[in-house]
Scaffold this motif. Sequence first.
Motif, PDB file in Angstrom:
ATOM      1  N   PRO A 153       0.798  -1.174   0.064  1.00 10.52           N
ATOM      2  CA  PRO A 153       0.044  -0.144   0.058  1.00 10.52           C
ATOM      3  C   PRO A 153       0.878   1.399   0.143  1.00 10.52           C
ATOM      4  O   PRO A 153       1.927   1.425   0.644  1.00 10.52           O
ATOM      5  CB  PRO A 153      -0.735  -0.001   1.246  1.00 10.52           C
ATOM      6  CG  PRO A 153       0.043  -1.009   2.269  1.00 10.52           C
ATOM      7  CD  PRO A 153       0.758  -1.804   1.410  1.00 10.52           C
ATOM      8  N   SER A 154       0.204   2.424  -0.488  1.00  8.87           N
ATOM      9  CA  SER A 154       1.005   3.564  -0.548  1.00  8.87           C
ATOM     10  C   SER A 154       0.886   4.374   0.809  1.00  8.87           C
ATOM     11  O   SER A 154       0.423   3.434   1.834  1.00  8.87           O
ATOM     12  CB  SER A 154       0.296   4.607  -1.620  1.00  8.87           C
ATOM     13  OG  SER A 154      -0.827   4.614  -1.366  1.00  8.87           O
ATOM     14  N   TYR A 155       1.150   5.653   0.798  1.00  8.66           N
ATOM     15  CA  TYR A 155       1.237   6.177   2.203  1.00  8.66           C
ATOM     16  C   TYR A 155      -0.424   6.226   2.590  1.00  8.66           C
ATOM     17  O   TYR A 155      -1.136   6.781   2.052  1.00  8.66           O
ATOM     18  CB  TYR A 155       1.880   7.558   2.039  1.00  8.66           C
ATOM     19  CG  TYR A 155       2.280   8.518   3.069  1.00  8.66           C
ATOM     20  CD1 TYR A 155       3.370   8.311   3.793  1.00  8.66           C
ATOM     21  CD2 TYR A 155       1.313   9.389   3.641  1.00  8.66           C
ATOM     22  CE1 TYR A 155       3.581   9.180   4.679  1.00  8.66           C
ATOM     23  CE2 TYR A 155       1.493  10.158   4.701  1.00  8.66           C
ATOM     24  CZ  TYR A 155       2.834  10.183   5.181  1.00  8.66           C
ATOM     25  OH  TYR A 155       3.254  10.778   6.336  1.00  8.66           O
ATOM     26  N   PHE A 156      -0.491   5.788   4.093  1.00  9.22           N
ATOM     27  CA  PHE A 156      -1.895   5.906   4.586  1.00  9.22           C
ATOM     28  C   PHE A 156      -2.432   7.243   4.728  1.00  9.22           C
ATOM     29  O   PHE A 156      -1.800   8.244   5.419  1.00  9.22           O
ATOM     30  CB  PHE A 156      -2.157   5.309   5.887  1.00  9.22           C
ATOM     31  CG  PHE A 156      -1.527   3.782   5.869  1.00  9.22           C
ATOM     32  CD1 PHE A 156      -0.876   3.149   4.890  1.00  9.22           C
ATOM     33  CD2 PHE A 156      -1.577   3.021   7.136  1.00  9.22           C
ATOM     34  CE1 PHE A 156      -0.776   1.701   4.880  1.00  9.22           C
ATOM     35  CE2 PHE A 156      -1.274   1.711   7.157  1.00  9.22           C
ATOM     36  CZ  PHE A 156      -0.773   1.189   6.101  1.00  9.22           C
ATOM     37  N   MET A 157      -3.705   7.615   4.612  1.00  9.32           N
ATOM     38  CA  MET A 157      -4.388   8.740   4.845  1.00  9.32           C
ATOM     39  C   MET A 157      -4.273   8.858   6.447  1.00  9.32           C
ATOM     40  O   MET A 157      -4.134  10.005   6.988  1.00  9.32           O
ATOM     41  CB  MET A 157      -5.867   8.893   4.554  1.00  9.32           C
ATOM     42  CG  MET A 157      -6.011   8.676   3.064  1.00  9.32           C
ATOM     43  SD  MET A 157      -7.758   8.654   2.366  1.00  9.32           S
ATOM     44  CE  MET A 157      -7.471   8.505   0.438  1.00  9.32           C
ATOM     45  N   GLN A 158      -4.534   7.740   7.153  1.00 11.18           N
ATOM     46  CA  GLN A 158      -4.480   7.951   8.436  1.00 11.18           C
ATOM     47  C   GLN A 158      -3.328   8.424   9.040  1.00 11.18           C
ATOM     48  O   GLN A 158      -3.344   8.636  10.288  1.00 11.18           O
ATOM     49  CB  GLN A 158      -4.818   6.467   9.196  1.00 11.18           C
ATOM     50  CG  GLN A 158      -6.074   5.797   9.099  1.00 11.18           C
ATOM     51  CD  GLN A 158      -6.659   5.450   7.697  1.00 11.18           C
ATOM     52  OE1 GLN A 158      -5.939   5.605   6.811  1.00 11.18           O
ATOM     53  NE2 GLN A 158      -7.951   5.353   7.636  1.00 11.18           N
ATOM     54  N   ASN A 159      -2.217   8.380   8.481  1.00 13.46           N
ATOM     55  CA  ASN A 159      -0.977   9.145   9.063  1.00 13.46           C
ATOM     56  C   ASN A 159      -1.158  10.530   9.512  1.00 13.46           C
ATOM     57  O   ASN A 159      -0.549  11.002  10.235  1.00 13.46           O
ATOM     58  CB  ASN A 159       0.332   8.999   8.048  1.00 13.46           C
ATOM     59  CG  ASN A 159       0.709   7.901   7.643  1.00 13.46           C
ATOM     60  OD1 ASN A 159       0.452   6.504   8.493  1.00 13.46           O
ATOM     61  ND2 ASN A 159       1.278   7.511   6.791  1.00 13.46           N
ATOM     62  N   PHE A 160      -2.099  11.410   8.695  1.00 10.68           N
ATOM     63  CA  PHE A 160      -2.530  12.509   8.913  1.00 10.68           C
ATOM     64  C   PHE A 160      -3.099  12.647  10.384  1.00 10.68           C
ATOM     65  O   PHE A 160      -3.167  13.684  10.962  1.00 10.68           O
ATOM     66  CB  PHE A 160      -3.308  13.188   7.986  1.00 10.68           C
ATOM     67  CG  PHE A 160      -2.618  13.504   6.709  1.00 10.68           C
ATOM     68  CD1 PHE A 160      -1.678  14.784   6.679  1.00 10.68           C
ATOM     69  CD2 PHE A 160      -2.784  12.618   5.437  1.00 10.68           C
ATOM     70  CE1 PHE A 160      -0.986  14.764   5.280  1.00 10.68           C
ATOM     71  CE2 PHE A 160      -2.024  13.019   4.464  1.00 10.68           C
ATOM     72  CZ  PHE A 160      -1.251  13.987   4.171  1.00 10.68           C
TER      73      PHE A 160
END
Length: 289
Positions: free
Chosen positions: A135-142
């Motif tokens: 998977p690419s960079y998670f939205m949840q990281n924000f």
Amino acid sequence: MILVIGATGHVGSELVRLLAERGTPARALIHSPDRAASIQRLGLEVALGDFEQPDTLDAAMAGCDHVFLLSPPHPRQPEQEQHVIDAAKRAGVGHVVKQSVPGADPDAGVVFGRWHAQIEQSLAQSGLAHTLLRPSYFMQNFLMSAQLVAEQGVLYGMTGEARISYIDASDIAAVAAQVLTSPGNHGTSYMLTGPEALTAAEVAERLSAATGRQVRYVNMPPEAFRQALAGAGLPGWLVDALVEGNTMLAAGHGATVTDEVARLTGRPPRTFEQFAADHRAAFGGEPSN
Ligand SMILES: NC(=O)c1ccc[n+]([C@@H]2O[C@H](COP(=O)([O-])OP(=O)(O)OC[C@H]3O[C@@H](n4cnc5c(N)ncnc54)[C@H](OP(=O)(O)O)[C@@H]3O)[C@@H](O)[C@H]2O)c1
């Protein structure tokens, strides 16, 4: 029976919810015992376990034919996932679905890519049938920046104008559920992304729209970004890894968009607008009713 490892995390918590909804027999490996009740309420089995205690992994895997393998970033991540692979081999597991990263390679410029490459190599050598999710960079990281966004109306980062194909962790879980319950995925790897690649300024625009408050993006030089992460109390190895990773993203290495989520789940991946709406209260907006 499917054993879900990392069942209380971003991807795993949604995966167990989906498996329970479908009535698929599943067991969750639980690391923090106080988190077992939420899984049991879904009607799933739980097994207490720790990557560092292989006997707990043997017990958790008894009778399982599929394993979803995920572990958090950690300097011992290769050893910890090796313990899971060894236990899967001992238990005669038929299929392992491993969450990896894009660009996993022994010579990757980011330590996360080197750790995952080591695990992938060991999985290949184990002879276990397996599928890799990248998977690419998670939205949840924000969500780690949500409090600052709410308090200051500022989103800090170091990716400049670079575009990144952010993915919602729930889409990774939806793919994992599909791959764990349907034939034909052995020996395959899937690069999973969101529906579009956004700049950080476009992310800030979407957070503004969702919260009804102005959010602006402030780009930081890498050294200032490093100091901010260290000042927030992150361990040195994680600060180094995040600066490394964001340097790769800033150079344009996170922009690829694929159609794998739609192809594998039969529905389009979630947009950043949808993610921001779900979490508008965390980012400083009025909670929705
Ligand atoms: N974030 C990204 O943008 C991104 C992008 C691509 C790939 N990835 C990869 O995705 C993975 C992280 O996924 P995630 O964000 O869903 O994970 P996460 O939310 O950090 O969840 C980690 C899970 O592992 C469990 N766990 C922690 N230590 C354990 C131990 N010693 N024994 C057994 N279980 C343990 C945690 O349980 P407790 O909470 O109870 O400890 C939790 O359920 C990493 O491998 C990362 O490299 C991340």
